[in-house]
Design an enzyme around this catalytic site. Sequence first.
Site, mmCIF file in Angstrom:
data_model
loop_
_atom_site.group_PDB
_atom_site.id
_atom_site.type_symbol
_atom_site.label_atom_id
_atom_site.label_comp_id
_atom_site.label_asym_id
_atom_site.label_seq_id
_atom_site.Cartn_x
_atom_site.Cartn_y
_atom_site.Cartn_z
ATOM 1 N N GLY A 42 0.777 -1.235 0.000
ATOM 2 C CA GLY A 42 0.000 0.000 0.000
ATOM 3 C C GLY A 42 0.808 1.283 0.000
ATOM 4 N N THR A 43 2.014 1.269 -0.595
ATOM 5 C CA THR A 43 2.767 2.535 -0.624
ATOM 6 C C THR A 43 2.087 3.538 -1.556
ATOM 7 O OG1 THR A 43 4.301 1.851 -2.381
ATOM 8 C CG2 THR A 43 4.953 1.379 -0.114
ATOM 9 N N ASN A 44 1.421 3.057 -2.576
ATOM 10 C CA ASN A 44 0.678 3.999 -3.439
ATOM 11 C C ASN A 44 -0.540 4.562 -2.715
ATOM 12 O OD1 ASN A 44 1.808 4.370 -6.274
ATOM 13 N ND2 ASN A 44 2.031 2.164 -5.952
ATOM 14 N N MET A 98 -3.959 -6.780 -7.186
ATOM 15 C CA MET A 98 -3.391 -7.826 -8.024
ATOM 16 C C MET A 98 -4.419 -8.730 -8.710
ATOM 17 S SD MET A 98 -0.348 -6.990 -8.090
ATOM 18 C CE MET A 98 0.854 -6.005 -7.204
ATOM 19 N N ILE A 102 -7.508 -9.334 -11.543
ATOM 20 C CA ILE A 102 -8.027 -8.726 -12.777
ATOM 21 C C ILE A 102 -9.551 -8.684 -12.679
ATOM 22 C CG2 ILE A 102 -8.313 -9.080 -15.276
ATOM 23 C CD1 ILE A 102 -5.395 -9.906 -15.387
ATOM 24 N N LEU A 103 -10.114 -7.530 -13.001
ATOM 25 C CA LEU A 103 -11.572 -7.367 -12.941
ATOM 26 C C LEU A 103 -12.137 -7.606 -14.342
ATOM 27 C CD1 LEU A 103 -11.394 -4.167 -10.752
ATOM 28 C CD2 LEU A 103 -12.327 -6.373 -10.006
ATOM 29 N N ASN A 119 -5.731 2.825 -12.823
ATOM 30 C CA ASN A 119 -4.738 1.872 -12.329
ATOM 31 C C ASN A 119 -3.356 2.482 -12.462
ATOM 32 O OD1 ASN A 119 -3.610 -0.725 -11.567
ATOM 33 N ND2 ASN A 119 -3.105 -1.050 -13.725
ATOM 34 N N HIS A 172 0.494 1.390 -13.085
ATOM 35 C CA HIS A 172 1.276 0.245 -13.558
ATOM 36 C C HIS A 172 2.760 0.632 -13.606
ATOM 37 C CE1 HIS A 172 2.038 -3.543 -15.541
ATOM 38 N NE2 HIS A 172 2.857 -2.882 -16.338
HETATM 39 C C1 GAR Z 1 3.261 -0.983 -7.415
HETATM 40 O O1 GAR Z 1 4.536 -0.936 -7.984
HETATM 41 C C2 GAR Z 1 2.200 -0.979 -8.503
HETATM 42 O O2 GAR Z 1 2.535 -0.172 -9.591
HETATM 43 C C3 GAR Z 1 2.209 -2.418 -8.911
HETATM 44 O O3 GAR Z 1 2.322 -3.132 -7.696
HETATM 45 C C4 GAR Z 1 3.034 -2.334 -6.725
HETATM 46 C C5 GAR Z 1 2.179 -2.220 -5.486
HETATM 47 O O4 GAR Z 1 2.852 -1.565 -4.456
HETATM 48 N N1 GAR Z 1 1.021 -2.759 -9.639
HETATM 49 C C6 GAR Z 1 0.991 -3.646 -10.631
HETATM 50 O O5 GAR Z 1 1.954 -4.285 -10.975
HETATM 51 C C7 GAR Z 1 -0.362 -3.785 -11.316
HETATM 52 N N2 GAR Z 1 -0.242 -4.486 -12.545
HETATM 53 P P1 GAR Z 1 2.081 -0.875 -3.238
HETATM 54 O O6 GAR Z 1 1.124 -1.911 -2.630
HETATM 55 O O7 GAR Z 1 3.194 -0.538 -2.285
HETATM 56 O O8 GAR Z 1 1.352 0.332 -3.750
#
Ligand code: GAR
Length: 202
Positions: A14-16, A93, A95-96, A110, A112
């Site tokens: 969940g850093t994003n 993670m 796919i919907l 999203n 990516h």
């Molecule tokens: C992030 O790098 C995001 O871009 C990627 O997973 C990581 C999640 O990190 N997403 C994908 O690869 C989607 N296809 P987070 O939980 O720390 O945000």
Amino acid sequence: MLRTKIAVFVSGGGTNLQALIDAEKRGEIPSGELALVLSGNEEAYALTRAVENNIPSVVVKRKEFPSQLAYEEEVKRILRERDIDMIVLAGFMSILSENFTSAYPKRIVNVHPSLIPSFCGKGFYGLHVHEAALDYGVKVTGATVHYVNEIPDGGEIILQKAVEIQEGDTPEILQKRVMEQAEWILLPKAVEIVAKGLQKGK
Ligand code: GAR
């Protein structure tokens, strides 16, 4: 004007999500409100971030439903119940299917961790994306925020930012640089752009 109510879907660290929370606190998402965190997994650290920041959260596990359709219908019900206008997939993670994405046209975004259309689509998630970029030998990668439609990573691009690959990079080092230099900056900006557009339509 009412703020656009946003649900953030997560699966892991969940850093994003944290970048969105911090941006909202700094007043950088004036058109939106982080109203719900939805996780497919009760162990996701992202849920702790939600609790610490007083954002309601819910866990919905795909395996507790007999089909993808039944799972998605339950997610839709939760979103309707909470008047959610917009969804952010932040390290989500699963796919919907089109059943879900077509219910929220231009309302799901999203993040990516590559420059789409490189290293994207089915199987490209998390560290795998950075492994693939390093294996290929590209010199520049980055992050993309895009709308979500029925094609995995195939919706219209909203924002994109390049990040240089450096000598000696491992997937982990590259992942961290892409997050710091691109994802955590782009995602809040893209969320404000979309939330603002939806606010006008309300
Ligand atoms: C992030 O790098 C995001 O871009 C990627 O997973 C990581 C999640 O990190 N997403 C994908 O690869 C989607 N296809 P987070 O939980 O720390 O945000």
